[in-house]
Every structure is written in structure tokens, then in C-alpha cells.
Design an enzyme around this catalytic site. Structure first.
Site, PDB file in Angstrom:
ATOM      1  N   LYS A   1      -0.254  -4.597   9.199  1.00  0.00           N
ATOM      2  CA  LYS A   1       1.063  -4.191   8.701  1.00  0.00           C
ATOM      3  C   LYS A   1       1.735  -3.396   9.812  1.00  0.00           C
ATOM      4  CE  LYS A   1       3.389  -2.272   4.673  1.00  0.00           C
ATOM      5  NZ  LYS A   1       3.600  -0.827   4.886  1.00  0.00           N
TER       6      LYS A   1
ATOM      7  N   PRO B   1       0.839  -1.193   0.000  1.00  0.00           N
ATOM      8  CA  PRO B   1       0.000   0.000   0.000  1.00  0.00           C
ATOM      9  C   PRO B   1       0.873   1.241   0.000  1.00  0.00           C
ATOM     10  CG  PRO B   1       0.109  -0.950   2.206  1.00  0.00           C
ATOM     11  CD  PRO B   1       0.888  -1.864   1.309  1.00  0.00           C
ATOM     12  N   MET B   2       0.569   2.193  -0.872  1.00  0.00           N
ATOM     13  CA  MET B   2       1.279   3.482  -0.837  1.00  0.00           C
ATOM     14  C   MET B   2       0.264   4.593  -1.067  1.00  0.00           C
ATOM     15  SD  MET B   2       4.940   2.963  -2.748  1.00  0.00           S
ATOM     16  CE  MET B   2       4.395   2.005  -4.150  1.00  0.00           C
ATOM     17  N   ALA B   3       0.011   5.377   0.003  1.00  0.00           N
ATOM     18  CA  ALA B   3      -0.947   6.476  -0.095  1.00  0.00           C
ATOM     19  C   ALA B   3      -0.483   7.443  -1.179  1.00  0.00           C
ATOM     20  CB  ALA B   3      -1.033   7.186   1.253  1.00  0.00           C
TER      21      ALA B   3
ATOM     22  N   CYS C   1       2.068   3.284   9.974  1.00  0.00           N
ATOM     23  CA  CYS C   1       2.241   4.633   9.413  1.00  0.00           C
ATOM     24  C   CYS C   1       2.954   5.529  10.428  1.00  0.00           C
ATOM     25  CB  CYS C   1       0.882   5.227   9.043  1.00  0.00           C
ATOM     26  SG  CYS C   1       1.045   6.882   8.350  1.00  0.00           S
TER      27      CYS C   1
ATOM     28  N   ARG D   1       8.303   1.255  -3.123  1.00  0.00           N
ATOM     29  CA  ARG D   1       8.908   2.288  -3.984  1.00  0.00           C
ATOM     30  C   ARG D   1       9.599   1.690  -5.197  1.00  0.00           C
ATOM     31  NH1 ARG D   1      12.002   5.418   0.740  1.00  0.00           N
ATOM     32  NH2 ARG D   1      12.258   3.239   1.348  1.00  0.00           N
TER      33      ARG D   1
HETATM   34  C1  LIG Z   1       4.563   7.281  -0.734  1.00  0.00           C
HETATM   35  C2  LIG Z   1       4.360   6.149   0.231  1.00  0.00           C
HETATM   36  C3  LIG Z   1       3.113   5.920   0.774  1.00  0.00           C
HETATM   37  C4  LIG Z   1       2.905   4.863   1.666  1.00  0.00           C
HETATM   38  N1  LIG Z   1       1.654   4.637   2.141  1.00  0.00           N
HETATM   39  C5  LIG Z   1       1.419   3.549   2.930  1.00  0.00           C
HETATM   40  C6  LIG Z   1       0.101   3.219   3.339  1.00  0.00           C
HETATM   41  O1  LIG Z   1      -0.888   3.868   2.969  1.00  0.00           O
HETATM   42  N2  LIG Z   1      -0.049   2.129   4.148  1.00  0.00           N
HETATM   43  C7  LIG Z   1       1.012   1.366   4.571  1.00  0.00           C
HETATM   44  O2  LIG Z   1       0.823   0.403   5.305  1.00  0.00           O
HETATM   45  N3  LIG Z   1       2.270   1.649   4.173  1.00  0.00           N
HETATM   46  C8  LIG Z   1       2.492   2.713   3.361  1.00  0.00           C
HETATM   47  N4  LIG Z   1       3.757   2.966   2.914  1.00  0.00           N
HETATM   48  C9  LIG Z   1       4.862   2.049   3.278  1.00  0.00           C
HETATM   49  C10 LIG Z   1       5.100   1.002   2.182  1.00  0.00           C
HETATM   50  O3  LIG Z   1       3.990   0.142   2.051  1.00  0.00           O
HETATM   51  C11 LIG Z   1       6.378   0.175   2.453  1.00  0.00           C
HETATM   52  O4  LIG Z   1       6.194  -0.583   3.630  1.00  0.00           O
HETATM   53  C12 LIG Z   1       7.605   1.054   2.635  1.00  0.00           C
HETATM   54  O5  LIG Z   1       7.693   2.007   1.586  1.00  0.00           O
HETATM   55  C13 LIG Z   1       8.899   0.210   2.662  1.00  0.00           C
HETATM   56  O6  LIG Z   1       9.166  -0.388   1.438  1.00  0.00           O
HETATM   57  P1  LIG Z   1      10.282   0.199   0.399  1.00  0.00           P
HETATM   58  O7  LIG Z   1      11.492   0.588   1.225  1.00  0.00           O
HETATM   59  O8  LIG Z   1      10.528  -0.970  -0.528  1.00  0.00           O
HETATM   60  O9  LIG Z   1       9.653   1.380  -0.270  1.00  0.00           O
HETATM   61  C14 LIG Z   1       3.986   4.030   2.043  1.00  0.00           C
HETATM   62  C15 LIG Z   1       5.251   4.279   1.503  1.00  0.00           C
HETATM   63  C16 LIG Z   1       5.451   5.301   0.616  1.00  0.00           C
HETATM   64  C17 LIG Z   1       6.826   5.523   0.040  1.00  0.00           C
END
Ligand SMILES: Cc1cc2nc3c(=O)[nH]c(=O)nc-3n(C[C@H](O)[C@H](O)[C@H](O)COP(=O)(O)O)c2cc1C
Length: 337
Positions: free
Chosen positions: A153, A27-29, A114, A239
Site C-alpha cells: 500500500k 486498514p485503519m490502525a 504511513c 473513513r
Molecule cells: C485512523 C486511520 C488509521 C489508518 N491506519 C492505516 C494503517 O494501519 N495502514 C494503512 O495502510 N493505512 C492506514 N490508514 C489509511 C487508510 O487505509 C486510507 O488509505 C486513508 O484513510 C484514505 O482513505 P479515506 O480518505 O477514504 O479515509 C489509516 C487511516 C485512518 C483515518
């Protein structure tokens, strides 16, 4: 790189929901809206998750909030992710969603990771990790209210002095949660520093429900190393998926065949970007979609030589979908592939 027989472990279950593969789209907001989920699914996503959705927004019927809910045409299985800081509101939101005839989903996911102050100040997101009893009481109530399997999560803990994921995970399982996704950073780390997989050696052994891991998955090798270290059931791509859907394909393909796919071509990337841009315009309208695309479109071209001028054009000159298509045509005409 050859690794031993990945095939027998391909399927896992979250409650009764079958997940057939190893890649979960994180999930990524602001990113993983309906268009993004639909775009990414064919690359080999086995489970999609919505952006985080406010429990109070649901309770008050906020129009903007309702747009984040899973939609007809969403890839399945899909998890609906809720966030909120009070048990009562989370339960009310679940009841309200379950009464919505046109909303269907497979798993109810709770955001307990979060780090954004606006969320944690109201006791939501990773603030839940600070008070174990309160967290477990809330989980019991939500599990009871939900007719769908509940997943969570989480992060490693609030900060370096309160890393508590190992204590929490079996307790989270014991109250009826059916899957745990762990982002290998503390809240204080936000999204910086490194994901600390060294803390997760054989982590899968401490629970009987599926474990999904998250943090710094930017290459196939990142995914394989993290999976080997933790023995997790699946890996979340966050990402690393932005502008690089081929990463999902590489990981999925590897686990399904044992083969390693080569890099993506610029020609394919341009095609992928066109497909995504069209989906986003359809979902959000041209103005909002173009504004979102200014952030993400150039990622599709990064890493390819001689594309810098086009990336600059995308970020500075694109005001309509036709501008993007024109720039992409120009790349096609420029003999770069
Ligand atoms: C722009 C953005 C928005 C995110 N929004 C959420 C979200 O809505 N819910 C959630 O559980 N994690 C959210 N995350 C966390 C990601 O799901 C993920 O756990 C985190 O980015 C680590 O992974 P990465 O290092 O591979 O990016 C968000 C991360 C990013 C970068």
C-alpha cells in the site's frame, strides 16, 4: 444513475487468492480490529486488511502486537499488514509469523504509506517511497521470504516535488508484488486536502497486477467516479465506513447487480450499532470498547434529523454498554422512525 455492465469484471486474483467483489476494507490502525472486520464483512467486503502490525513487535513477541494478527473467525480473504523500516526485520517478522501454527491469512501486505513521523523517522511506512533502489531490494527479499502473495500500500509520493507512483508501480510489479493499493495523497498531505484521482487516469493500464484505489470514498458516487477514472480492480473504503457500513453495501450491490440501493434507515443504523458494540465489547472488554465507541458510535446517527441530543448523550454519558443500549432504546421510543 445507470452505468454499463459492471458484472464481467467482478473477480480478480492476488497471486492465487480470488477476490470476488469490488470493496476492500482499508486498514485503519485503532479502528479495523477483529470486531470491526467481522462486523463489516457481511455488508459486502471482499477483502479485509488488519491494522498495521510492527515487524519488531512480532520479532520480540510483544503481547499487544500479537493481538493485531488475524484471528480464527476473521473474514477471508484477509491481508496481514506489516510495517517496519529495515529489510532484515521485515523478513524476520515474516518468517516468525509463518512459523506460528495458529495464525492464518491469505496475503502479506506491506505498509509503504504511513505518514506518521514515529514510523517514517525509523524509515518505515511511506519513507520507503523516497529511495527506489532500497525499496525494490526490500521487496525482493520479502517476496522471497513469504509463502503468501505480497501486496503493498503506497501513496502518490513523499510530497508534491517527488510524486513517483507512476515510475514505481511497474517496478514494484517486476519484483514479484501481486497487488498495489494506492492512496491518492502524498505523505505531506497526511489525510487532508483532496485525494487526487485526476493523477490516476487509466492507471490500471500501466501494471498487469490488480490495482486497488484509496482516498475520499464517502459515497457510492465517489467510488464510481474514482473507479472509472483509474480503471482499478477495487476500491478501499476507509473513513467513509465509520458509522456507515451501508456505503460498503451500496458499492458492492451496485457492482454485483447494477442497482443503486437507497439510503439506510435510522432503525437499521441503530441495529448495526448494537451489533458492532457487542462485538467490540467481546473483543476488547467493556472499558476499552466503550472508550472506542465514544469516538465512533455517534457517526451511526449523524445525518439523521433530531438525533443530536442522543449523539451528545453517547459522547458524554456513556460509560457502559448498558448506557448505550438505553440511549438507543430511547431513540426507538421517541418516534424518530
Ligand atoms: C485512523 C486511520 C488509521 C489508518 N491506519 C492505516 C494503517 O494501519 N495502514 C494503512 O495502510 N493505512 C492506514 N490508514 C489509511 C487508510 O487505509 C486510507 O488509505 C486513508 O484513510 C484514505 O482513505 P479515506 O480518505 O477514504 O479515509 C489509516 C487511516 C485512518 C483515518
Amino acid at each position: 444513475m445507470e452505468r454499463s455492465n459492471p458484472l464481467p469484471f467482478l473477480m480478480f486474483k492476488i497471486g492465487q487468492v480470488e477476490v470476488t467483489g469490488k470493496v476492500v476494507l482499508a486498514p485503519m490502525a485503532g479502528v479495523t480490529s477483529y470486531a470491526y472486520r467481522v462486523f463489516m464483512a457481511p455488508f459486502g467486503v471482499s477483502l479485509s486488511v488488519t491494522e498495521m502490525i510492527s515487524d519488531c513487535g512480532i520479532i520480540y513477541g510483544n503481547e499487544e502486537t500479537l493481538r493485531y494478527l488475524p484471528q480464527k473467525g476473521d473474514p477471508r480473504p484477509i491481508a496481514l499488514q506489516l510495517f517496519g523500516g529495515e529489510t532484515e526485520n521485515l523478513v524476520k517478522a515474516v518468517e516468525k509469523i509463518e512459523a506460528m501454527a495458529d495464525v492464518d491469512y491469505d496475503i502479506l501486505d506491506l505498509n509503504l504509506g504511513c505518514p506518521v513521523p514515529k514510523v517514517t523517522r525509523n524509515n518505515g511506512g511511506s519513507a520507503w517511497l523516497k529511495n527506489e533502489e532500497h525499496l525494490l531490494d526490500m521487496l525482493r527479499a520479502v517476496v522471497k521470504a513469504s509463502h503468501k502473495p505480497v501486496s503493498v500500500k503506497i501513496r502518490l509520493g513523499w510530497d508534491d516535488d517527488s510524486i513517483n507512483f507512476r515510475q514505481l508501480m511497474p517496478k514494484i510489479e517486476a519484483v514479484g508484488v501481486k497487488m498495489i493499493a494506492l492512496h491518492f495523497r502524498t505523505t505531506k498531505q497526511l489525510y487532508g486536502g483532496k485525494a487526487r484521482y485526476e493523477l490516476g487516469q487509466n492507471l490500471r493500464d500501466i501494471i498487469n497486477i490488480p490495482l486497488v484505489i484509496s482516498g475520499d470514498i464517502f459515497t457510492l458516487d465517489d467510488a464510481l467516479k474514482a473507479m472509472e477514472m483509474t480503471k482499478a480492480d477495487a476500491v478501499m473504503v476507509a473513513r467513509g465506513s465509520m458509522g456507515n457500513p451501508h456505503l460498503v453495501k451500496q458499492i458492492d450491490h451496485y457492482y454485483k447487480t447494477g442497482e443503486i440501493l437507497g439510503p439506510v434507515t435510522l432503525k437499521d443504523q441503530i441495529e448495526h450499532l448494537r451489533v458492532f458494540a457487542n462485538l467490540l465489547v467481546k473483543e476488547k472488554g467493556e472499558k476499552t470498547a466503550i472508550s472506542n465507541l465514544r469516538g465512533i458510535a455517534s457517526h451511526f446517527l449523524s445525518g439523521f434529523p433530531h438525533t443530536k441530543q442522543f449523539r451528545i448523550k453517547i459522547s458524554q454519558e456513556m460509560t457502559r454498554l448498558s448506557d448505550l443500549n438505553h440511549i438507543l432504546d430511547e431513540i426507538g421510543d421517541s418516534n424518530l422512525f
